[in-house]
Design a protein around this motif. Structure first.
Motif, PDB file in Angstrom:
ATOM      1  N   PRO A 120     -41.565  16.610  21.603  1.00 49.85           N
ATOM      2  CA  PRO A 120     -41.765  17.436  22.801  1.00 49.85           C
ATOM      3  C   PRO A 120     -41.349  16.759  24.108  1.00 49.85           C
ATOM      4  O   PRO A 120     -41.233  17.434  25.135  1.00 49.85           O
ATOM      5  CB  PRO A 120     -43.280  17.725  22.796  1.00 49.85           C
ATOM      6  CG  PRO A 120     -43.881  16.756  21.856  1.00 49.85           C
ATOM      7  CD  PRO A 120     -42.824  16.297  20.913  1.00 49.85           C
ATOM      8  N   ASP A 121     -41.080  15.442  24.072  1.00 54.26           N
ATOM      9  CA  ASP A 121     -40.643  14.786  25.307  1.00 54.26           C
ATOM     10  C   ASP A 121     -39.171  15.035  25.580  1.00 54.26           C
ATOM     11  O   ASP A 121     -38.681  14.838  26.694  1.00 54.26           O
ATOM     12  CB  ASP A 121     -40.890  13.275  25.235  1.00 54.26           C
ATOM     13  CG  ASP A 121     -42.376  12.976  25.184  1.00 54.26           C
ATOM     14  OD1 ASP A 121     -43.154  13.800  25.725  1.00 54.26           O
ATOM     15  OD2 ASP A 121     -42.757  11.957  24.590  1.00 54.26           O
ATOM     16  N   ASN A 122     -38.481  15.471  24.546  1.00 57.10           N
ATOM     17  CA  ASN A 122     -37.062  15.763  24.676  1.00 57.10           C
ATOM     18  C   ASN A 122     -36.862  17.049  25.497  1.00 57.10           C
ATOM     19  O   ASN A 122     -37.520  18.045  25.230  1.00 57.10           O
ATOM     20  CB  ASN A 122     -36.524  15.946  23.257  1.00 57.10           C
ATOM     21  CG  ASN A 122     -35.041  15.796  23.197  1.00 57.10           C
ATOM     22  OD1 ASN A 122     -34.340  16.481  23.935  1.00 57.10           O
ATOM     23  ND2 ASN A 122     -34.571  14.925  22.336  1.00 57.10           N
ATOM     24  N   PRO A 123     -35.964  17.033  26.498  1.00 60.60           N
ATOM     25  CA  PRO A 123     -35.830  18.242  27.337  1.00 60.60           C
ATOM     26  C   PRO A 123     -35.237  19.454  26.625  1.00 60.60           C
ATOM     27  O   PRO A 123     -35.393  20.577  27.080  1.00 60.60           O
ATOM     28  CB  PRO A 123     -34.895  17.788  28.461  1.00 60.60           C
ATOM     29  CG  PRO A 123     -34.196  16.583  27.934  1.00 60.60           C
ATOM     30  CD  PRO A 123     -35.121  15.936  26.947  1.00 60.60           C
ATOM     31  N   GLY A 124     -34.530  19.260  25.504  1.00 59.19           N
ATOM     32  CA  GLY A 124     -33.982  20.393  24.749  1.00 59.19           C
ATOM     33  C   GLY A 124     -32.784  21.038  25.430  1.00 59.19           C
ATOM     34  O   GLY A 124     -32.089  20.404  26.225  1.00 59.19           O
ATOM     35  N   THR A 125     -32.566  22.306  25.133  1.00 60.89           N
ATOM     36  CA  THR A 125     -31.455  23.050  25.737  1.00 60.89           C
ATOM     37  C   THR A 125     -32.007  24.054  26.729  1.00 60.89           C
ATOM     38  O   THR A 125     -32.974  24.753  26.427  1.00 60.89           O
ATOM     39  CB  THR A 125     -30.672  23.821  24.660  1.00 60.89           C
ATOM     40  OG1 THR A 125     -30.088  22.895  23.756  1.00 60.89           O
ATOM     41  CG2 THR A 125     -29.559  24.674  25.278  1.00 60.89           C
ATOM     42  N   LEU A 126     -31.382  24.129  27.889  1.00 60.08           N
ATOM     43  CA  LEU A 126     -31.786  25.119  28.877  1.00 60.08           C
ATOM     44  C   LEU A 126     -30.694  26.179  28.983  1.00 60.08           C
ATOM     45  O   LEU A 126     -29.526  25.854  29.193  1.00 60.08           O
ATOM     46  CB  LEU A 126     -31.998  24.439  30.231  1.00 60.08           C
ATOM     47  CG  LEU A 126     -32.351  25.359  31.398  1.00 60.08           C
ATOM     48  CD1 LEU A 126     -33.692  26.054  31.160  1.00 60.08           C
ATOM     49  CD2 LEU A 126     -32.408  24.567  32.702  1.00 60.08           C
ATOM     50  N   ILE A 127     -31.092  27.438  28.798  1.00 58.16           N
ATOM     51  CA  ILE A 127     -30.125  28.536  28.930  1.00 58.16           C
ATOM     52  C   ILE A 127     -30.414  29.257  30.233  1.00 58.16           C
ATOM     53  O   ILE A 127     -31.521  29.767  30.433  1.00 58.16           O
ATOM     54  CB  ILE A 127     -30.241  29.501  27.735  1.00 58.16           C
ATOM     55  CG1 ILE A 127     -30.026  28.728  26.426  1.00 58.16           C
ATOM     56  CG2 ILE A 127     -29.214  30.633  27.856  1.00 58.16           C
ATOM     57  CD1 ILE A 127     -30.386  29.524  25.197  1.00 58.16           C
ATOM     58  N   VAL A 128     -29.436  29.255  31.134  1.00 51.78           N
ATOM     59  CA  VAL A 128     -29.648  29.833  32.465  1.00 51.78           C
ATOM     60  C   VAL A 128     -28.493  30.722  32.891  1.00 51.78           C
ATOM     61  O   VAL A 128     -27.425  30.705  32.296  1.00 51.78           O
ATOM     62  CB  VAL A 128     -29.843  28.745  33.542  1.00 51.78           C
ATOM     63  CG1 VAL A 128     -31.258  28.241  33.560  1.00 51.78           C
ATOM     64  CG2 VAL A 128     -28.851  27.625  33.352  1.00 51.78           C
ATOM     65  N   LYS A 129     -28.750  31.436  33.964  1.00 52.17           N
ATOM     66  CA  LYS A 129     -27.819  32.437  34.463  1.00 52.17           C
ATOM     67  C   LYS A 129     -26.556  31.835  35.063  1.00 52.17           C
ATOM     68  O   LYS A 129     -25.450  32.069  34.596  1.00 52.17           O
ATOM     69  CB  LYS A 129     -28.543  33.245  35.532  1.00 52.17           C
ATOM     70  CG  LYS A 129     -28.014  34.640  35.714  1.00 52.17           C
ATOM     71  CD  LYS A 129     -28.961  35.353  36.652  1.00 52.17           C
ATOM     72  CE  LYS A 129     -28.413  36.667  37.130  1.00 52.17           C
ATOM     73  NZ  LYS A 129     -29.335  37.244  38.137  1.00 52.17           N
TER      74      LYS A 129
END
Ligand code: ADP
Ligand code: ASP
Ligand code: MG
Length: 469
Positions: free
Chosen positions: A295-304
């Motif tokens: 959970p410390d990993n920021p992961g992927t952010l999907i944005v506009k």
């Protein structure tokens, strides 16, 4: 006050220990400044088991149903016991689980009795996976000292048409109902736990949103409640440059536009339901894909408004399995307008979706890619309507193929991407059957023999050095 919708996939809630972990994650994020709505999938593997049970019921296999009932009850009771320490709370969950498994057994016996499995009763059966997981997660949250309530998608207010198996959302009505049902819970500090994947018609009949539909549930709820973000918790670090099960060196993509991420999910990245991004995209709600196990990993952010750097070029390479190619050919098609339109119309009427099209320059043939399980029906339809007419000489089918898709908004306008792709594939001695480029220029996709699919994906991943980005 912030509002976050969090969805937990089957792998995140495979057993009681993992459910405790999920409850911890929710508790860590939920505070005076942040409300959380949880959406949960069935325990890992359960949806597939339910589908099989429904098939066995249709065959009249009573013995199987009897055994299945015992096993599914046992697994959920054990999971609840592991997930909920407090005896009173465990007993509460247990009561719900027993009642629901009894109901499931009645539905399955009904199918045995009539020897028929309609799409409607199939949806009813497979809805039980989520109907059994939600009470356990809700119990685990209460065990943590949080106030919580579990609801089915239908109870929460997600309304669809009656296209069982892949129901269509009625968003306006849904938005109104979700607000009405969930806001009072949030206002009194309760964490609602919704079953993913399942909804109901206006008459209250259970429907499902298509396999992997819990992702979709999460964004529907996010859009309806105007959430700040939707977090999709799963078993990998985010959307990656390829399926890590095929390319172990695959890297997480930190940021993607909605358009790119949608292409990625449509072209086989089974990490997400293909329709899941629609509601979030419309409302401009950022979606994050994160790893429950890190959970410390920021992961992927999907944005506009993703600022695409041109030099990013290719971002991901995916594979779509279980497809087939149909080739319609005949010299008479040359210069005869309307053949393609006729083919599309015939298949459209049969509800057969075309995933990819290409026509040879000579116009002597058209090739199309469809889902493999629809091949027989498609060929049949085309043969009856076309053969011998309109100079169509031959209709050929191939079912040992797959589609490989190369994706990325930065590919737009960069010359030479296609030549690099096909040189890399040729270098492996792999033959390319057909090619199509989406008009958006966000992807190049092509067909190869299925046995060469994974090798092709790895070759392209290497050519574009995706593991170094
Ligand atoms: P969940 O149970 O959380 O819904 P899924 O099994 O539906 O999880 O989706 C996650 C899986 O998707 C990963 O384990 C991974 O193997 C697979 N996958 C396929 N393509 C990709 C990709 N491009 N990026 C990330 N995961 C992918
Ligand atoms: N349980 C459903 C499935 O396996 C929905 C989901 O997991 O998203 O398809
Ligand atoms: Mg999934």
């Amino acid at each position: 006050m912030k509002k976050i919708v969090m969805k937990f996939g089957g792998t995140s809630v495979a057993n009681g220990k993992k459910i405790r972990h999920v409850a911890n994650l929710i508790a860590d994020n939920r505070n005076e400044d942040c409300e959380v709505v949880a959406v949960v999938s069935a325990l890992e593997g359960v949806t597939n088991q339910l589908i099989q049970a429904a098939e066995e019921a249709k065959k009249g296999n009573r013995e199987y149903i009897h055994k299945f009932k015992q096993e599914i009850l046992e697994r959920h009771l054990t999971t609840a016991k592991e997930a909920i320490e407090d005896k009173q709370l465990e007993a509460e969950a247990k009561k719900v689980l027993i009642a629901r498994v009894d109901e499931l057994e009645r539905v399955l016996k009904g199918i045995v009795y009539v020897n028929e499995l309609s799409p409607k009763s199939k949806d009813n059966v497979i809805s039980f996976g989520e109907r059994l997981s939600a009470p356990i997660l809700s119990g685990a949250l209460k065990d943590h000292g949080l106030s919580s309530q579990h609801l089915t998608g239908g109870e929460a207010g997600i309304v669809t048409d009656s296209n069982f198996g892949e129901a269509g959302l009625l968003m306006n009505f849904t938005r109104f109902q979700l607000k009405k049902n969930l806001e009072p819970l949030l206002n009194k500090g309760t964490v609602p736990v919704l079953t993913g994947f399942i909804a109901a018609t206006q008459d209250g009949e259970t429907t499902t949103l298509g396999r992997g539909g819990s992702d979709y549930t999460a964004t529907i709820v996010g859009a309806a409640l105007d959430a700040d973000e939707v977090w999709i918790w799963t078993d990998v670090d985010g959307l990656m440059t390829s399926d890590p099960k095929i390319v172990p060196q695959a890297k997480t993509i930190p940021e993607l536009s909605f358009q790119e991420a949608t292409e990625l999910t449509i072209f086989g990245a089974k990490a997400m339901h293909p329709r899941a991004l629609e509601p979030a995209r419309k409302e401009g709600i950022p979606v994050r894909i994160r790893n429950v196990f890190s959970p410390d990993n920021p992961g992927t952010l999907i944005v506009k408004d993703q600022k695409v750097k041109t030099k990013d070029g290719v971002k991901a390479v995916t594979i779509v399995k279980n497809v087939a190619v149909i080739t319609v050919s005949g010299a008479g098609m040359v210069g005869a307008p309307g053949t393609a339109a006729k083919v599309f119309e015939l298949l459209g009427r049969e509800n057969i979706n075309i995933l990819m099209i290409s026509q040879s320059v000579s116009e002597a043939n058209i090739s199309l890619v469809i889902q493999r399980n629809l091949l027989e029906r498609a060929v049949n339809t085309l043969e009856i309507a076309l053969l011998g007419r309109d100079f169509i000489r031959e209709i050929m089918a191939e079912d040992d193929v797959c589609v490989v898709a190369v994706l990325g908004a930065g590919m737009k306008g960069i010359p030479g991407v296609a030549s690099r792709i096909f040189s890399a594939v040729a270098h492996e001695g792999i033959n390319v059957r057909m090619i199509a480029q989406g008009s958006s220029e966000l992807n190049v996709s092509f067909v190869v023999k299925e046995k060469n699919g994974e090798k092709t994906v790895r070759a392209i991943h290497k050519e574009f050095k995706l593991s170094e980005k």
